[in-house]
Motif scaffolding. Sequence first.
Motif, PDB file in Angstrom:
ATOM      1  N   PRO A   1      -5.058  -6.125  -0.348  1.00 22.59           N
ATOM      2  CA  PRO A   1      -4.290  -5.249   0.145  1.00 22.59           C
ATOM      3  C   PRO A   1      -4.902  -4.478   1.103  1.00 22.59           C
ATOM      4  O   PRO A   1      -6.080  -4.036   0.910  1.00 22.59           O
ATOM      5  CB  PRO A   1      -3.569  -4.408  -1.036  1.00 22.59           C
ATOM      6  CG  PRO A   1      -3.606  -5.428  -2.207  1.00 22.59           C
ATOM      7  CD  PRO A   1      -4.870  -6.078  -1.936  1.00 22.59           C
ATOM      8  N   ILE A   2      -4.195  -3.836   2.253  1.00 23.84           N
ATOM      9  CA  ILE A   2      -4.942  -3.035   3.267  1.00 23.84           C
ATOM     10  C   ILE A   2      -5.430  -1.983   2.646  1.00 23.84           C
ATOM     11  O   ILE A   2      -6.538  -1.637   3.429  1.00 23.84           O
ATOM     12  CB  ILE A   2      -3.579  -2.639   4.372  1.00 23.84           C
ATOM     13  CG1 ILE A   2      -4.384  -2.029   5.569  1.00 23.84           C
ATOM     14  CG2 ILE A   2      -2.565  -2.089   3.705  1.00 23.84           C
ATOM     15  CD1 ILE A   2      -5.388  -2.842   6.297  1.00 23.84           C
ATOM     16  N   ASP A   3      -4.829  -0.934   1.673  1.00 22.33           N
ATOM     17  CA  ASP A   3      -5.396   0.192   1.465  1.00 22.33           C
ATOM     18  C   ASP A   3      -6.796   0.090   0.704  1.00 22.33           C
ATOM     19  O   ASP A   3      -7.751   0.485   0.635  1.00 22.33           O
ATOM     20  CB  ASP A   3      -4.588   0.907   0.911  1.00 22.33           C
ATOM     21  CG  ASP A   3      -3.574   0.279  -0.490  1.00 22.33           C
ATOM     22  OD1 ASP A   3      -3.759  -1.038  -0.383  1.00 22.33           O
ATOM     23  OD2 ASP A   3      -2.842   0.787  -1.184  1.00 22.33           O
ATOM     24  N   VAL A   4      -6.782  -1.390  -0.210  1.00 26.53           N
ATOM     25  CA  VAL A   4      -7.814  -1.604  -0.957  1.00 26.53           C
ATOM     26  C   VAL A   4      -8.973  -1.967   0.034  1.00 26.53           C
ATOM     27  O   VAL A   4     -10.292  -1.673  -0.352  1.00 26.53           O
ATOM     28  CB  VAL A   4      -7.337  -2.721  -1.983  1.00 26.53           C
ATOM     29  CG1 VAL A   4      -8.845  -2.989  -2.777  1.00 26.53           C
ATOM     30  CG2 VAL A   4      -6.331  -2.036  -2.869  1.00 26.53           C
ATOM     31  N   ARG A   5      -8.655  -2.730   1.074  1.00 30.57           N
ATOM     32  CA  ARG A   5      -9.485  -3.013   2.085  1.00 30.57           C
ATOM     33  C   ARG A   5     -10.349  -1.680   2.518  1.00 30.57           C
ATOM     34  O   ARG A   5     -11.581  -1.780   2.672  1.00 30.57           O
ATOM     35  CB  ARG A   5      -9.139  -3.897   3.323  1.00 30.57           C
ATOM     36  CG  ARG A   5      -8.647  -5.428   2.837  1.00 30.57           C
ATOM     37  CD  ARG A   5      -8.108  -5.856   4.033  1.00 30.57           C
ATOM     38  NE  ARG A   5      -6.971  -6.372   3.765  1.00 30.57           N
ATOM     39  CZ  ARG A   5      -6.061  -6.588   4.601  1.00 30.57           C
ATOM     40  NH1 ARG A   5      -6.425  -6.621   6.005  1.00 30.57           N
ATOM     41  NH2 ARG A   5      -4.742  -6.915   4.338  1.00 30.57           N
ATOM     42  N   ILE A   6      -9.497  -0.495   2.844  1.00 29.48           N
ATOM     43  CA  ILE A   6     -10.049   0.326   3.572  1.00 29.48           C
ATOM     44  C   ILE A   6     -10.956   1.270   2.425  1.00 29.48           C
ATOM     45  O   ILE A   6     -11.768   1.725   2.802  1.00 29.48           O
ATOM     46  CB  ILE A   6      -8.927   1.352   3.744  1.00 29.48           C
ATOM     47  CG1 ILE A   6      -8.146   0.635   4.992  1.00 29.48           C
ATOM     48  CG2 ILE A   6      -9.254   2.859   4.467  1.00 29.48           C
ATOM     49  CD1 ILE A   6      -6.825   1.467   5.489  1.00 29.48           C
TER      50      ILE A   6
ATOM     51  N   GLU B   1       2.713  -5.666  15.683  1.00 31.20           N
ATOM     52  CA  GLU B   1       3.502  -4.626  14.987  1.00 31.20           C
ATOM     53  C   GLU B   1       4.235  -5.262  13.862  1.00 31.20           C
ATOM     54  O   GLU B   1       4.186  -4.413  12.656  1.00 31.20           O
ATOM     55  CB  GLU B   1       4.581  -3.802  15.937  1.00 31.20           C
ATOM     56  CG  GLU B   1       5.352  -3.020  15.345  1.00 31.20           C
ATOM     57  CD  GLU B   1       6.491  -2.542  16.305  1.00 31.20           C
ATOM     58  OE1 GLU B   1       7.273  -1.441  15.736  1.00 31.20           O
ATOM     59  OE2 GLU B   1       6.603  -2.805  17.267  1.00 31.20           O
ATOM     60  N   GLN B   2       4.743  -6.239  13.835  1.00 31.42           N
ATOM     61  CA  GLN B   2       5.404  -7.213  12.444  1.00 31.42           C
ATOM     62  C   GLN B   2       4.390  -7.117  11.435  1.00 31.42           C
ATOM     63  O   GLN B   2       4.504  -7.231  10.281  1.00 31.42           O
ATOM     64  CB  GLN B   2       6.077  -8.369  12.974  1.00 31.42           C
ATOM     65  CG  GLN B   2       6.966  -8.925  12.034  1.00 31.42           C
ATOM     66  CD  GLN B   2       8.204  -8.007  11.554  1.00 31.42           C
ATOM     67  OE1 GLN B   2       8.693  -7.293  12.285  1.00 31.42           O
ATOM     68  NE2 GLN B   2       8.642  -8.067  10.395  1.00 31.42           N
ATOM     69  N   LYS B   3       3.216  -7.680  11.759  1.00 28.97           N
ATOM     70  CA  LYS B   3       2.222  -7.977  10.797  1.00 28.97           C
ATOM     71  C   LYS B   3       1.710  -6.672  10.302  1.00 28.97           C
ATOM     72  O   LYS B   3       1.496  -6.527   9.019  1.00 28.97           O
ATOM     73  CB  LYS B   3       0.957  -8.750  11.598  1.00 28.97           C
ATOM     74  CG  LYS B   3      -0.138  -9.255  10.573  1.00 28.97           C
ATOM     75  CD  LYS B   3      -0.997 -10.082  11.412  1.00 28.97           C
ATOM     76  CE  LYS B   3      -2.064 -10.712  10.392  1.00 28.97           C
ATOM     77  NZ  LYS B   3      -3.183 -11.438  11.155  1.00 28.97           N
ATOM     78  N   PHE B   4       1.618  -5.758  11.023  1.00 29.12           N
ATOM     79  CA  PHE B   4       1.139  -4.309  10.657  1.00 29.12           C
ATOM     80  C   PHE B   4       2.210  -3.641   9.664  1.00 29.12           C
ATOM     81  O   PHE B   4       1.677  -3.110   8.442  1.00 29.12           O
ATOM     82  CB  PHE B   4       0.978  -3.377  11.712  1.00 29.12           C
ATOM     83  CG  PHE B   4       0.640  -1.826  11.455  1.00 29.12           C
ATOM     84  CD1 PHE B   4      -0.584  -1.673  10.780  1.00 29.12           C
ATOM     85  CD2 PHE B   4       1.483  -0.917  11.478  1.00 29.12           C
ATOM     86  CE1 PHE B   4      -0.854  -0.521  10.551  1.00 29.12           C
ATOM     87  CE2 PHE B   4       1.281   0.395  11.042  1.00 29.12           C
ATOM     88  CZ  PHE B   4       0.094   0.625  10.610  1.00 29.12           C
TER      89      PHE B   4
ATOM     90  N   GLU C   1       1.635  -5.617   6.289  1.00 29.83           N
ATOM     91  CA  GLU C   1       0.453  -5.110   5.716  1.00 29.83           C
ATOM     92  C   GLU C   1       0.687  -3.853   4.935  1.00 29.83           C
ATOM     93  O   GLU C   1       0.118  -3.706   3.784  1.00 29.83           O
ATOM     94  CB  GLU C   1      -0.694  -4.758   6.596  1.00 29.83           C
ATOM     95  CG  GLU C   1      -1.218  -6.202   7.497  1.00 29.83           C
ATOM     96  CD  GLU C   1      -2.130  -6.795   6.756  1.00 29.83           C
ATOM     97  OE1 GLU C   1      -2.481  -6.459   5.379  1.00 29.83           O
ATOM     98  OE2 GLU C   1      -3.084  -7.731   6.954  1.00 29.83           O
ATOM     99  N   LEU C   2       1.525  -3.011   5.574  1.00 28.10           N
ATOM    100  CA  LEU C   2       1.577  -1.699   4.706  1.00 28.10           C
ATOM    101  C   LEU C   2       2.676  -2.010   3.740  1.00 28.10           C
ATOM    102  O   LEU C   2       2.414  -1.228   2.788  1.00 28.10           O
ATOM    103  CB  LEU C   2       2.453  -0.657   5.914  1.00 28.10           C
ATOM    104  CG  LEU C   2       1.618  -0.157   7.086  1.00 28.10           C
ATOM    105  CD1 LEU C   2       2.509   0.896   8.005  1.00 28.10           C
ATOM    106  CD2 LEU C   2       0.358   0.448   6.433  1.00 28.10           C
ATOM    107  N   LYS C   3       3.623  -2.854   3.757  1.00 28.98           N
ATOM    108  CA  LYS C   3       4.396  -3.004   2.568  1.00 28.98           C
ATOM    109  C   LYS C   3       3.853  -3.825   1.510  1.00 28.98           C
ATOM    110  O   LYS C   3       4.146  -3.647   0.122  1.00 28.98           O
ATOM    111  CB  LYS C   3       5.768  -3.717   3.115  1.00 28.98           C
ATOM    112  CG  LYS C   3       6.653  -3.109   3.766  1.00 28.98           C
ATOM    113  CD  LYS C   3       7.785  -4.064   4.276  1.00 28.98           C
ATOM    114  CE  LYS C   3       9.017  -3.167   5.155  1.00 28.98           C
ATOM    115  NZ  LYS C   3      10.093  -4.071   5.572  1.00 28.98           N
TER     116      LYS C   3
END
Length: 734
Positions: free
Chosen positions: A308-313, A378-381, A384-386
């Motif tokens: 997940p994106i936040d785990v990557r960060i 944008e759609q991919k972003f 990623e957030l969801k």
Amino acid sequence: MGLKGKSLLSLFLITWVVFSSVLFILNAHRYIGNNFFESDNFQVTKEDFKQQLGRFVLQPFDEEKAKASITVTQDEIDYHRNYYGTLSEQVANIRDQYSDRIFQAEESKDAQLKEILMAERDAKIADIKENFADDEHVEEKIRKQKEQIIEEFAKAEKLAAKDFLNNFGYFTYSLVNVNTGEKFESANITKSNTFSESYGNQKPYFNVNNQFYIGAGDGYYDSVALINQMEINYETVQFEGVISIPKSMLNATIFATEYRAFSVTKIILYIIWATGILAIAGLFTFAKPSFEQYKNTSRLKELFLRVPIDVRIVIIFISALFAYISVEQINNLISITGYYQNLAPHLLEILFDFVVLFMLVTVVVLGVFWIKDSFNQEQKFKQELKSAFLYKLADGIQDLFINRSIGIQSVVILIITFLSGVGFVGGMMDGDDLLAIYVVLLFFIGLPACIIFLRRMGYLNRIMKQTKEMAEGRLTTPIKVKGKSPFAKHAENLNHLREGVRKSLTEQAKSERLKTELITNVSHDLRTPLTSIITYTDLLKNSNITEEERNKYIDVLDKKSARLKTLIEDLFEVSKMASGNMELNKQRIDLTQLMQQAVGEHEEAFLNANLDLRITKPDVPLYANVDGQKWWRVLDNLVVNALKYSLEGTRVYVTLTQKGMDAEFTVKNITKYELGENVEELTERFKRADASRHTDGSGLGLAIAQSIVDMHNGRLQIDVDGDLFKVTLTVPID
């Protein structure tokens, strides 16, 4: 495809730039443009030397001057005088102290000892009396005590001065009192100095302003102290000259090793910073990094982008943090190397830390490139957030607080669990006191919370098990409701749902049965007149019948056709009412008159059927806002129903009364047929009291009446007590 060639070179140079930059941030303020003698460690040592030089050499403690400045206040005299109580208390205390000893001397017949003890006693009593009689006597005692304190303090200062000379013997000084011209100079002054600092001659003076605090706090005052502290202040004295450290004395200093370590470390850092500048130049020229270099590392990228994106960060942030820690570790090793001036023992450890640093910086750089790539669309972003861990966590927490009580209890349990772990670790590390507190909290908060949690989970498992049984159709056992918790409320709701499902199944079974009976009854009631019509039509085709027979057959056909028409019209009317397509034409109608008309049309029929009709109605008009035609149909159906199914020779009661804001119409009769228990089914379509269907009824009378009453927001109720049949009809009056 992995990292190769230019990509690895770029990552190495980035790592070196990061390494040298962090070292610059950590050390630049200490090493650039500075030498060891400007370092914090040396400045502390120098200031300590200056303070002790002023105290022990330039402006030492003067014992005679201190004694001459002694003062005794009246508060001190009073304090000394009353320290052990009032005059009588002190005298009594002295006598008590000596009474036993004098008595023992008398018992032992030791006259000389007795005389000595009595003399001591009397002398002390006399001294106490003089204390209360003469202030000067007390003042002299206090002054002598203070002088003794000053003498002890002076001895301690002389011992401390010797320690000063031993501890700072590598410093030299040559200073002159600006006011008096008195010169103070150490014995080992030379012109070749490693360090020197001048005072005066357009520079700040060497200022000395000693303050001596003498008293119980310094250990020079006994338990009978009259004061807490004596303070002796000297005037500020200015000196000019120089303090220095000769080169020949450098090896004798306590910081000789630090001096050499500073120089070696400075050289190493300068080399690293210079190569860092070269690495920056390389990144802008032959090893310039680009996204395309790292784009084709598909296997690594695929594994990273699964997270997940936040785990990557967070991974990137933690990698950067540990990279900083690795640089700090290498920085410490460089300092140790400078201290011991030997790189060999720590070379492997430095190389290992740098390899770890390289790996961590690689994670950060590639992670940033790949995250940036995922943000381009944008759609991919949005996707990623969801899929982010925090998004799902927030969604879960939001669901947790749908029931606020469960949400709060869950958070409290988590907090208690966390604090229990922290308390256990803290209690084990910090000793018995904290452990004792932890044990108390564990038994009175932690364990009860744990027990409550386990009981709730057990109750939840029981609810889930019985919910599964309900889902499988086993509705026999209700869920036990325990307490007033949200789980108990949930169990209660599930019981309501279970009861609703059970009733629904019962109603469904009843509906299926009634549907079957409806089809059977409709078929029977339609087939009966239709069969007669077909039969008598065939008879009319016979040319040999007489005119009388023909007229008889036509009369039967007319009756059967009329019955079939009435049956079809009733069925059509019930269908329209059930579908809500029937419209009402409401008017202000006198229900008393309407009832009189509906009953009056059938009075002769009741008489012919050997039934005694008894009518009760109000003496005044009773108005209601109803559809007159359809309401007459209801009353007519109920009266006709009583006419058809009442036992001969019995009475039929028809009553209209006002009950509150309602009009109540009641029909009571004794039935000629035995009624079953399911009385409420009589309002169903084609349901008749005559189960054998020998009468001419359609079975739609009560069904039509029920539908019309419902459309008028009224109520139709059927009661049966043995053979007594009662229909009660209520409608709001105007």
